[in-house]
Design an enzyme around this catalytic site. Structure first.
Site, short mmCIF file in Angstrom:
data_model
loop_
_atom_site.label_atom_id
_atom_site.label_comp_id
_atom_site.label_asym_id
_atom_site.label_seq_id
_atom_site.Cartn_x
_atom_site.Cartn_y
_atom_site.Cartn_z
N ALA A 1 0.82 -1.21 0.00
CA ALA A 1 0.00 0.00 0.00
C ALA A 1 0.86 1.27 0.00
O ALA A 1 2.09 1.22 0.04
CB ALA A 1 -0.94 -0.01 1.20
N HIS A 2 0.18 2.41 -0.02
CA HIS A 2 0.86 3.70 -0.14
C HIS A 2 1.80 3.98 1.04
O HIS A 2 1.51 3.65 2.18
CB HIS A 2 -0.15 4.83 -0.27
CG HIS A 2 -1.08 4.95 0.92
ND1 HIS A 2 -0.75 5.65 2.05
CD2 HIS A 2 -2.31 4.44 1.13
CE1 HIS A 2 -1.75 5.58 2.92
NE2 HIS A 2 -2.71 4.85 2.38
N ASN A 3 2.95 4.56 0.72
CA ASN A 3 3.93 5.02 1.69
C ASN A 3 4.57 3.90 2.51
O ASN A 3 5.18 4.15 3.56
CB ASN A 3 3.32 6.06 2.64
CG ASN A 3 2.94 7.35 1.94
OD1 ASN A 3 1.80 7.49 1.49
ND2 ASN A 3 3.88 8.27 1.82
#
Length: 357
Positions: A243-245
């Site tokens: 997922a993001h980051n």
């Protein structure tokens, strides 16, 4: 066919036994005459008695009584690491598929503002957007799409039907298998008063450092802001969602169907089993092992430990809990028996008291 003495030279090992001709490589339980096999995991040592292989790679200095029980002699090459030596022989007897011809297929669509390195192979129907950079000796197989402002380093392999979204940065010697998506939007939605959701803009990027391998049908989301980072030497199996980051540390390996929620950080040299799930905004210490199907709800701060279960606990604690759970059926039976005996005892006491009156 290759003489066993030549294999000893290639692997840097020491030959013990007859210098026979080798025609192939195989697992110890499946090998036949003419094959060379290996033993690195001791749970397979029982097969040393019965394997039909003509030769085996064994660890230097290791003694196996199973060899004394063989009816047919087995030639041996002693090496420091039988598994790594065996991998070298796979390439010797089973060379990899022929690489594509260097050059750009006439059906490929490449923006004039993009830069293509030397000795590059670009397959049919590849699309490369504006302001991209493709490094030397990189191979892009048919039907892959490289969006605007993507930088791909030297000696990379991008298999068919891969999508690399805008502004992604890839280092050198990266392998991405078919169907992977690099840089898809992170899963970000803000709840509104009416119960609907407002999409949160995803304006960050994905960075893959040198020597990373991404399996088939993986998705690595771009950061909301900043970057989603897969560090040098990390290896991802098929069907993994990052997922993001998220940050994945150096030389960490992750098995299939694992999901890593947003803004989590995984340390260096970690091992994560298949179908594990990690919640968001947690940190995993270096050299952590997480067993298959484990659910990790909070940070792991001590390095070098193994966690397993749902929720994941240090493995010795999980074993103790599992051992206790296995005893529950018998404990329930014993408990019911005790209740029955107590009831009988109370009835007997009540009867004695009644007689005394």
């Amino acid at each position: 066919m290759v003489l066993l003495s030549e294999i000893a030279r290639i692997t840097g090992g020491t030959l013990e036994g007859i210098d026979v001709e080798i025609t192939g490589v195989a697992k110890i339980e499946e090998a036949d005459a003419g094959d060379i096999t290996f033993l690195s995991n001791l749970k397979y040592k029982k097969h040393l008695t019965s394997t039909k292989a003509s030769a085996a790679l064994l660890s230097t200095g290791a003694d196996f009584t199973e060899l004394q029980n063989r009816k047919i002699p087995l030639s041996i090459i002693r090496v420091s690491d039988p598994y790594i030596s065996f991998l070298c022989l796979i390439d010797l007897f089973h060379p990899s598929a022929k690489l594509p011809t260097k050059g750009i297929h006439p059906t490929a669509i490449i923006s004039k503002s993009s830069t293509i390195g030397n000795y590059v192979s670009i397959g049919a129907y590849v699309v490369i957007g504006d302001n991209c950079s493709i490094g030397d000796r990189t191979i892009i197989y048919p039907n892959s799409t490289i969006s605007d402002d993507v930088n791909i380093g030297n000696d990379c392999i991008i298999y068919s039907n891969v999508s690399i979204r805008e502004q992604s940065l890839l280092g050198n010697k990266i392998i991405i298998h078919s169907g992977a998506v690099i840089g898809s939007d992170g899963f970000g939605f803000a709840p509104k008063p009416d119960g609907s959701y407002e999409k949160i803009p995803q304006r960050g990027i994905v960075v893959l450092e040198d020597d990373v391998e991404i399996g088939a049908n993986c998705t690595i989301d771009r950061a909301t802001l900043g970057k989603t980072l897969v560090k040098r030497g990390a290896k991802l199996d098929n069907l993994i969602h990052v997922a993001h980051n998220v940050v994945i540390g150096e030389h960490t390996v992750i098995a299939a169907q694992t999901g890593i929620s947003g803004s989590s950080s995984i340390g260096n040299y970690c091992q994560i089993g298949g179908q594990a799930g990690l919640t968001g905004h947690i940190s995993i210490a270096d050299k952590t092992t997480i067993g298959a199907q484990s659910g990790v709800p909070k940070s792991i701060t001590e390095s070098g430990k193994t966690y397993f279960g749902y929720p994941a606990r240090e493995i010795h604690e999980t074993w103790r809990i599992d051992g206790a759970v296995r005893q529950l059926p018998q404990l329930l039976y014993d408990f019911r028996d005790l209740l029955k005996r107590i009831e009988e005892l109370e009835n007997r006491i009540a009867s004695i008291n009644q007689e005394q009156k």
